[in-house]
Design an enzyme around this catalytic site. Structure first.
Site, PDB file in Angstrom:
ATOM      1  N   TYR A   4      56.582  40.246  39.830  1.00  0.00           N
ATOM      2  CA  TYR A   4      56.201  39.299  40.885  1.00  0.00           C
ATOM      3  C   TYR A   4      54.975  38.476  40.517  1.00  0.00           C
ATOM      4  O   TYR A   4      54.089  38.276  41.328  1.00  0.00           O
ATOM      5  CB  TYR A   4      55.960  40.041  42.211  1.00  0.00           C
ATOM      6  CG  TYR A   4      57.258  40.452  42.878  1.00  0.00           C
ATOM      7  CD1 TYR A   4      57.888  39.604  43.795  1.00  0.00           C
ATOM      8  CD2 TYR A   4      57.870  41.662  42.575  1.00  0.00           C
ATOM      9  CE1 TYR A   4      59.082  39.959  44.398  1.00  0.00           C
ATOM     10  CE2 TYR A   4      59.071  42.028  43.170  1.00  0.00           C
ATOM     11  CZ  TYR A   4      59.676  41.176  44.079  1.00  0.00           C
ATOM     12  OH  TYR A   4      60.853  41.525  44.662  1.00  0.00           O
ATOM     13  N   ASP A   9      67.316  52.528  56.084  1.00  0.00           N
ATOM     14  CA  ASP A   9      66.454  52.422  54.909  1.00  0.00           C
ATOM     15  C   ASP A   9      65.013  52.691  55.352  1.00  0.00           C
ATOM     16  O   ASP A   9      64.334  51.792  55.841  1.00  0.00           O
ATOM     17  CB  ASP A   9      66.610  51.030  54.280  1.00  0.00           C
ATOM     18  CG  ASP A   9      65.673  50.804  53.091  1.00  0.00           C
ATOM     19  OD1 ASP A   9      64.775  51.645  52.864  1.00  0.00           O
ATOM     20  OD2 ASP A   9      65.828  49.780  52.406  1.00  0.00           O
ATOM     21  N   LYS A  69      58.936  55.466  48.075  1.00  0.00           N
ATOM     22  CA  LYS A  69      57.549  55.074  48.377  1.00  0.00           C
ATOM     23  C   LYS A  69      56.651  56.252  48.767  1.00  0.00           C
ATOM     24  O   LYS A  69      56.217  56.993  47.900  1.00  0.00           O
ATOM     25  CB  LYS A  69      57.542  53.970  49.440  1.00  0.00           C
ATOM     26  CG  LYS A  69      58.142  52.673  48.905  1.00  0.00           C
ATOM     27  CD  LYS A  69      57.639  51.429  49.597  1.00  0.00           C
ATOM     28  CE  LYS A  69      57.944  50.207  48.769  1.00  0.00           C
ATOM     29  NZ  LYS A  69      59.017  49.365  49.281  1.00  0.00           N
TER      30      LYS A  69
HETATM   31  C1  LIG Z   1      60.240  48.839  48.523  1.00  0.00           C
HETATM   32  C2  LIG Z   1      61.521  48.904  49.273  1.00  0.00           C
HETATM   33  C3  LIG Z   1      62.729  49.166  48.614  1.00  0.00           C
HETATM   34  C4  LIG Z   1      62.830  49.288  47.110  1.00  0.00           C
HETATM   35  O1  LIG Z   1      62.132  50.373  46.609  1.00  0.00           O
HETATM   36  P1  LIG Z   1      61.696  50.349  45.058  1.00  0.00           P
HETATM   37  O2  LIG Z   1      61.178  51.734  44.811  1.00  0.00           O
HETATM   38  O3  LIG Z   1      60.626  49.310  44.954  1.00  0.00           O
HETATM   39  O4  LIG Z   1      62.888  50.032  44.251  1.00  0.00           O
HETATM   40  C5  LIG Z   1      63.868  49.272  49.377  1.00  0.00           C
HETATM   41  N1  LIG Z   1      63.835  49.135  50.712  1.00  0.00           N
HETATM   42  C6  LIG Z   1      62.688  48.895  51.380  1.00  0.00           C
HETATM   43  C7  LIG Z   1      62.707  48.777  52.868  1.00  0.00           C
HETATM   44  C8  LIG Z   1      61.496  48.746  50.684  1.00  0.00           C
HETATM   45  O5  LIG Z   1      60.369  48.440  51.336  1.00  0.00           O
END
Ligand SMILES: *Cc1c(COP(=O)(O)O)cnc(C)c1O
Length: 421
Positions: free
Chosen positions: A15, A234, A263
């Site tokens: 990015y 998600d 995360k």
């Molecule tokens: C960051 C994120 C992802 C992707 O995760 P990565 O570990 O960066 O591949 C998917 N969904 C949401 C909601 C996110 O914030």
């Protein structure tokens, strides 16, 4: 040569617009909510290092658990083998997420957790002899950077070079009191073609911390349930306390069929992804027929060291003091928002849990690429604060251990920026 010069010679950062970007900041250590550069300058990590760090940097408890694990077992392939950390983490996670979730599938980051969820959904219908193949998602969604995850994300400047190759997805608006009936009929019209609905519960992070109400999400989920559409929550960004409850889906009564985590899962220490699913989904793959297998596995699936970091992070997350820190941040955020929301340069503020977003007036230029964004970023960096605005949307989402003084310092600098910029 300095570290930055060496970096610029060999590294391609994510990015980053290479020709015009600022040189990267060389960080040598972290402690609590702060990071320190090679000259000893302190930066308060106001965005939890891309939203992953929930308990602070180089947390001694997580470090100790990871070190112990490293001396015991660093890795073993997860096809045909297992280990204590993976089993314990699965047991403990399933105990705190919606109770219809029964199985844990490991991968190694957020995008892969999403890929797995979508492949599970599509193959679920394939294995059960149905031809549901369409995927439903929200406009401006963000689910990751790999091709499948990109396809279910909103079309934008980020995806533009690949748009012709991304599979077709049905996008709907975020729900509100005016459009909810309309959204439900859109879903009904697609009904028997829809394989699944993937959504970021309550907060669309990358879209600009766009927030919507739990009751509207719940209504959409009830409707999807009625239409037989599988639901993927998600929780990669919203999980582990970020929204004020352990999970954003704790704000709704309907339960998703699958969930994605990453995360904050390891406290932001290591890369790990998890996709969970219901018994019903799992059973569609449980067969004597080899062709019903989910043929998906990453080399570092369920890495034992990452699992140990996740277990340690979970210990910390479930401590009373962490929930108290979360409430403290929520209160301080809302008092601050109250104070600045009528400032002429602030268009609007919004908050869900520990996430506070402020939309700045821009005149006409509202794009991600507006130079207001760059000016804000540099302004705070100079002041020793890491805030990384999404276009004209400035947001704070700190590690939960941030001190009152550190948080107050961020607020004060934002108020000063409102005068200076
Ligand atoms: C960051 C994120 C992802 C992707 O995760 P990565 O570990 O960066 O591949 C998917 N969904 C949401 C909601 C996110 O914030």
């Amino acid at each position: 040569m300095s570290l930055v010069e060496r970096d610029l010679a060999v590294i391609w950062h994510p990015y980053t617009q290479m020709k015009t970007a600022l040189p990267p900041v060389p960080i040598v250590r972290g402690e609590g909510a702060c990071l320190y550069d090679e000259n000893g300058k302190r930066y308060i990590d106001g965005v939890s290092s891309w939203w992953v760090n929930i308990h602070g940097h180089a947390h001694p408890y997580i470090a100790q658990k990871v070190a112990e694990q490293l001396k015991k077992l660093e890795h073993v392939m997860f096809a045909g083998f297992t280990h204590e950390g993976a089993v314990e983490l699965a047991e403990r996670l399933l105990a705190i997420i919606p109770n219809n979730q029964k199985k844990v599938f490991y991968s190694d980051n957020g995008s892969t957790a999403v890929e797995v969820a979508m492949k599970m959904c599509l193959q679920y219908w394939h294995n059960t002899g149905n031809d549901r193949t369409k995927i439903l998602a929200f406009k401006d969604a963000y689910h990751g950077d790999t091709f499948g995850a990109m396809a279910v994300s909103g079309r934008s400047a980020f995806t533009a070079p690949f748009d012709p190759l991304l599979f077709e997805v049905e996008f709907i608006d975020l729900p509100n009191e005016n459009n909810i009936q309309d959204l439900k009929s859109q879903i009904s019209n697609l009904g028997s073609e829809l394989a699944c609905f993937i959504f970021e519960p309550l907060v669309q992070g990358t879209a600009g911390m766009i927030m919507y109400k739990p009751e509207h999400l719940n209504e959409l989920m009830t409707h999807c349930r009625k239409e037989g559409v599988l639901m993927i929550a998600d929780e990669i960004f919203t999980g582990f306390g970020r929204t004020g409850k352990l999970f954003a889906t704790d704000y709704v009564t309907e339960q998703p069929d699958m969930m994605c985590f990453s995360k904050g899962l390891t406290g932001g220490t290591m890369a790990l992804g998890i996709t969970t699913c219901t018994q019903q989904v799992y059973d569609a793959f449980l067969s004597d027929d080899k062709l019903k297998t989910l043929f998906h596995g990453h080399s570092f699936t369920a890495n034992p060291v990452a699992c140990s970091a996740a277990l340690a992070s979970l210990d910390l997350t479930l401590q009373d003091s962490t929930m108290q820190n979360i409430s403290r941040i929520i209160t301080m955020h809302s008092q601050f928002a109250e104070r600045i929301k009528h400032h002429p340069k602030i268009r609007t503020t919004r908050q869900t849990g520990t996430i506070l977003a402020m939309e700045w007036e821009t005149g006409s230029n509202t794009s991600y690429f507006s130079n207001l964004r760059d000016r804000l970023y540099t302004y705070f960096l100079d002041a020793g604060i890491i805030l990384r605005p999404l276009g004209n949307i400035l947001y704070i989402l700190p590690p939960y251990c941030i001190t009152d003084d550190e948080l107050t310092y961020i607020y004060r600098k934002i108020e000063q920026a409102l005068e200076d910029i």
